[in-house]
Every structure is written in structure tokens, then in C-alpha cells.
Enzyme design. Structure first.
Site, short mmCIF file in Angstrom:
data_model
loop_
_atom_site.label_atom_id
_atom_site.label_comp_id
_atom_site.label_asym_id
_atom_site.label_seq_id
_atom_site.Cartn_x
_atom_site.Cartn_y
_atom_site.Cartn_z
N LYS A 230 38.45 43.07 36.60
CA LYS A 230 38.24 44.49 36.26
C LYS A 230 38.47 44.70 34.77
O LYS A 230 39.57 44.50 34.26
CB LYS A 230 39.19 45.36 37.07
CG LYS A 230 39.19 46.84 36.68
CD LYS A 230 40.31 47.60 37.38
CE LYS A 230 40.53 48.99 36.78
NZ LYS A 230 41.68 49.68 37.39
N ASP A 235 41.31 53.93 30.52
CA ASP A 235 41.05 54.79 31.68
C ASP A 235 41.69 56.15 31.48
O ASP A 235 42.90 56.32 31.64
CB ASP A 235 41.60 54.14 32.95
CG ASP A 235 41.30 54.98 34.19
OD1 ASP A 235 40.41 55.85 34.11
OD2 ASP A 235 41.95 54.74 35.22
N LYS A 242 43.84 61.97 34.00
CA LYS A 242 45.24 61.62 34.20
C LYS A 242 46.14 62.54 33.39
O LYS A 242 45.72 63.11 32.38
CB LYS A 242 45.49 60.17 33.72
CG LYS A 242 44.82 59.08 34.53
CD LYS A 242 45.14 57.73 33.93
CE LYS A 242 44.46 56.60 34.68
NZ LYS A 242 45.05 56.36 36.01
N ASP A 253 44.40 48.66 31.44
CA ASP A 253 43.59 48.69 32.66
C ASP A 253 42.48 47.64 32.65
O ASP A 253 41.73 47.54 33.60
CB ASP A 253 43.00 50.09 32.87
CG ASP A 253 42.88 50.44 34.34
OD1 ASP A 253 43.55 49.79 35.16
OD2 ASP A 253 42.10 51.36 34.68
N ASP A 312 39.14 58.89 39.06
CA ASP A 312 40.21 58.02 38.60
C ASP A 312 40.35 56.79 39.49
O ASP A 312 41.21 55.95 39.25
CB ASP A 312 41.53 58.79 38.54
CG ASP A 312 42.59 58.07 37.73
OD1 ASP A 312 42.22 57.21 36.91
OD2 ASP A 312 43.79 58.37 37.92
N GLU A 314 38.08 54.42 39.62
CA GLU A 314 36.85 53.87 39.05
C GLU A 314 36.78 52.35 39.12
O GLU A 314 35.69 51.76 39.15
CB GLU A 314 36.70 54.33 37.60
CG GLU A 314 37.49 53.54 36.55
CD GLU A 314 39.00 53.56 36.74
OE1 GLU A 314 39.64 52.55 36.40
OE2 GLU A 314 39.53 54.57 37.24
N ARG A 316 37.45 50.17 41.41
CA ARG A 316 36.82 49.60 42.61
C ARG A 316 35.30 49.71 42.56
O ARG A 316 34.60 48.90 43.16
CB ARG A 316 37.38 50.29 43.86
CG ARG A 316 37.06 51.77 43.97
CD ARG A 316 37.93 52.50 44.99
NE ARG A 316 39.32 52.60 44.53
CZ ARG A 316 40.30 53.12 45.26
NH1 ARG A 316 40.05 53.57 46.48
NH2 ARG A 316 41.52 53.19 44.79
#
Length: 464
Positions: A230, A235, A242, A253, A312, A314, A316
Site C-alpha cells: 500500500k 492520507d 481526519k 501511510d 478514509d 482508501e 483497501r
């Protein structure tokens, strides 16, 4: 990168300071055997043999000193037994009084990691070299330290200096170093072929546009393995933005991508006999007028339509398209790394990555390799009963669960929708970060799970 090869060298009888290893059980006997001068030196420093205690033993001449460090078991060293010594001893060459460093050499190397590229006057630290009479361990220990260094450094770099383009640069460097083939999919090809990756990344500035980075290496007739990481370089949470505390460390991230790149580099450096396929979906989850929205229904490479429950969640999405692509080439083993859920951290804390797989043998091999290499991992369930929580009334699947429980498991179940039936697959939900320093492990970006996976791969593809 730090020159780790200079820090672990063959013992050819060269001049070196010695390091004694002592634990509390053997401390009194060890102390009695010392000359008065050294015994007084140890006592004055308050050394009692407790784990990670360090003391200097004065010699007859100024440069004839030695050191002693407390360890749990002098006859069976863990990866981190010598890390405190490597952090605190002055530059020079060292050897153990008895025994071999073994896997403790890894901690010796990692303790000398530095991330100071943004400091105006970084502290000058000389090289501390450990000698070993078993030089066969050197290359692998250095390769493991270099892989750890890569993860730490990529995660530590701020998002302003590490976006999708810079992640691509890192992959290009690894590909060039090992003669791998690399390709990048972006623009219209990404929009049409990988719609979930495009949806997550399209709101970012043009110089941080989304892309899928692919690397292939090895003989085409060797067993095919795929590694997916990933690569969310920052993010914000998207339109489900967030809070300040949650966004503060979101430069990390892309930690899953860092792990995937590092493991791929390790595989190539150690010449594992496999056909390697590395996939890094690289994006920034930003906010703009064209950002994807909660309630949107977007297509996927596999053909499943996905209703967006929360922007949030995202990671996956981009992994789903990458996993689908990886499965098209029918790998015999598929591994993904991701800083995917806060739920995994809530369940296991920062030190234990969460492992998900339907394959019991694969899980056992990864966990056993982690225990053997001081890289622990804990398995959480892919519980089929929670699949229904991902149902959507308007799409094939929802990106988020309808029930606010078992968040790490439902995220993994979402990923499983994009893995072809029969594929041997594991998913690691890792933190990629250390909140507090420990010997050999500074605060900041951290490799958690790479050595466990490397041990598993060695068992499968490099049997003794």
C-alpha cells in the site's frame, strides 16, 4: 544508506576491544574472576548484569579497555542483545570474549542507523565494527539491515519530499540495482484499468498523480510470487477528513509499500530462485473538487462495483485493484503489506503486525520465522461470518463494514474479495512505526514483519 558492510567483518585476529556477555545469574562468578582494577571499575559503574546494562573495564593501558553488557542468556543471543553496546560504545573494532554474535549482529547493525538528512549539524558518529569468525553470516545480516534501513528511511521522509513520483524513483533505484524490469501505469490507462487506484488519487496535485508501479525479476520458469504494498504517500482522510491528531503521522501511510520494496530488494539481493512480481499502487488521498465521495459507487479492475462507505478507508481500494492484477498472472504465493487499520493497533498494539490468511501452513511458517528472528507477528481471523457486514444494497460490495467491530478483520475480508479463489495469500496489517525508542530501534519508521516473511520465503525456496 549507511555502509553496513563495514560494520560486520571477518575476524582475522586484528586488534579489537573485547565485549563480555553477562547475566545476573552468572554475574558474581564473573566478577570474582576479574583483576582488582577491572572489578573496581565495574562496581563503580553500578553494573550488575541486568539486561542492556553496559560498563567499561579499564585496562593496563589507556587503549586496552574492554566492555561488558548484560544479556538475558549469554549462550543464546537475541537480535537486540548487542544493540545497546553498538549505540553507546565509541567507534572502533570489537569482538566477543566468548561465542559468536549470530543474529545479534543484526541489532548491532541496526543500532547504527541514522536519519539526519534534515539536521543542519548532524552528530558525527564513527563506525563500530563487530568481528565474527563465521563470515558466512555477514552478507545476509547486511542485506537484512539494508532492508530495514530502506523501510525506516522511506517512512521517515516527510510527505512533501516523498509522493508517488518519489516512491517510483525508489522502485527504479531498486530495479536498476538488480536488473529488474519496471513499468508504471498512470493517466488514462490507470483510469480505465485500475479505477479504484485512480479514484483515490485523482484529487492530488498533478505532480503527485496516482500510478501503479510494477517490477518483475527472475527466471520466468521459477516459482512466481507476487508482493503488493500500500503506497498512500499521505492520507488526509479525503472528504471524511481526519482530525489533527489522526493526520499528524500520515506520512507513514506508505509503510506497506516501503515493506514491499524492501522485501523485494532482499529477495533480489539474496538471489532467491523465484519469479518476482512487485506491485505498488501509489497515491495521495487528498481533498479537491474531484475527490471521490462517501456514497459513490466505483468500478474495480476485477469488475465488482464498490460503494464507498468512508473515504478514509482508501488503502483497501488501491490494494484491491493491485491484488486483482497480481492474480491475473496466477502466482503460487501472494503477499501484501499495508498500514491498513487502526483496529489492528487497537487489538495488538504497535509491536505486533496482524497477519491474515486462510492458509494454515503459510501462517505457521510466517509466525515461526518471526519467532526465530525476533520479528513477532500475530494472526487474526478471516471470519467468514463477517462477510455479510460488507454487503451493499446498491453495489456488489461496500468498502466499509456496517458494524463497528472487528475492523481489521473486515478490512482483510474486503481485500479477499479481490484475490482469486485458490491463491495462497497473506495480508499483513503493520504499523510501520515505533512510538518510543528501544535499543537498536529508534523512534520513527520501522520494519515490522519483513524478517518473518523473509524467513518463510527462505524455508520454501532455499531449503537447507
Amino acid at each position: 544508506m549507511t555502509d553496513y558492510a563495514s560494520m560486520l567483518q571477518p575476524d582475522k585476529g586484528q586488534s579489537a576491544h573485547t565485549i563480555h556477555l553477562v547475566n545476573p545469574d552468572g554475574f558474581d562468578e564473573w566478577l570474582k574472576a576479574l583483576p582488582d582494577r577491572e572489578r573496581q571499575s565495574v562496581t563503580a559503574q553500578g553494573f550488575t548484569g541486568k539486561e542492556a546494562e553496559l560498563a567499561i573495564l579499564a585496562g593496563k593501558e589507556a587503549d586496552a579497555w574492554s566492555a561488558v553488557i548484560g544479556v538475558a542468556n549469554p549462550e543464546k543471543l537475541s537480535s537486540w542483545c548487542l544493540a545497546k553496546a553498538a549505540e553507546n560504545l565509541p567507534a572502533g573494532e570489537y569482538r566477543l570474549v566468548e561465542g559468536e554474535p549470530g543474529q545479534a549482529a543484526f541489532g548491532w547493525l541496526c543500532a547504527q542507523y541514522r536519519f539526519d538528512r534534515y539536521k543542519q549539524d548532524p552528530e558525527a558518529v564513527g563506525t563500530k565494527t563487530l568481528l565474527t569468525s563465521k563470515p558466512a553470516i555477514i552478507d545476509e545480516m547486511v542485506a537484512l539491515a539494508e532492508a530495514t534501513d530502506l523501510v525506516r528511511t522511506l517512512v521517515n521522509i516527510p510527505a512533501s519530499d516523498l509522493g508517488p513520483a518519489e516512491l517510483q524513483d525508489a522502485a527504479e533505484t531498486i530495479a536498476t540495482n538488480h536488473g529488474a524490469e519496471m513499468s508504471v501505469i498512470s493517466g488514462t490507462d490507470l483510469t480505465e484499468g485500475y479505477p479504484m487506484i485512480d479514484a483515490v488519487g485523482r484529487a492530488a496535485a498533478t505532480d503527485r498523480a496516482p500510478r501503479l508501479i510494477e517490477l518483475q525479476w527472475g527466471k520466468t520458469d521459477d516459482p512466481r510470487i507476487a508482493i503488493v504494498g500500500k503506497g498512500v504517500c499521505f492520507d488526509s482522510g479525503g472528504l471524511n477528513i481526519k482530525g489533527a491528531a489522526g493526520m499528524r503521522w500520515m506520512k507513514k501511510d506508505m509503510g506497506g509499500a516501503a515493506h514491499a520494496l524492501a522485501l523485494a530488494g532482499l529477495i533480489m539481493a539474496r538471489k532467491l530462485p523465484v519469479r518476482l512480481h512487485l506491485l505498488i499502487p501509489a497515491v495521495e488521498n487528498a481533498i479537491a473538487g474531484n475527490a471521490f465521495r462517501p456514497g459513490d459507487i466505483i468500478p474495480s479492475r476485477k469488475g465488482l462495483s464498490v460503494e464507498i462507505g468512508n473515504t478514509d478507508a482508501e488503502g483497501r481500494l488501491i490494494l484491491g485493484d493491485a491484488l486483482s492484477k497480481a492474480c491475473e498472472d496466477e502466482p503460487e504465493l501472494l503477499i501484501d503489506f499495508a498500514t491498513l487499520t487502526g483496529a489492528a493497533r487497537g487489538a495488538l498494539g504497535p509491536d505486533l503486525p496482524a497477519l491474515f490468511t486462510d492458509d494454515a501452513e503459510l501462517a505457521d511458517d510466517i509466525i515461526a520465522a518471526g519467532i526465530a528472528g525476533d520479528d513477532p507477528i500475530w494472526q487474526l481471523p478471516l471470519w467468514n461470518g463477517y462477510d455479510e457486514w460488507l454487503k451493499s444494497p446498491t453495489a456488489d460490495i461496500s468498502s466499509t463494514s456496517s458494524v463497528p467491530m472487528a475492523g481489521a478483520s473486515t478490512a482483510a475480508l474486503f481485500l479477499r474479495k479481490f484475490v482469486e479463489n485458490g491463491t495462497k495469500w497473506s495480508h499483513l496489517d503493520t504499523f510501520a512505526w515505533r512510538n518510543a525508542a528501544k535499543p537498536g530501534r529508534p523512534k520513527g519508521g520501522e520494519a515490522l514483519g519483513i524478517r518473518a516473511h523473509w524467513g518463510m520465503l527462505k524455508k520454501r525456496y532455499l531449503p537447507e
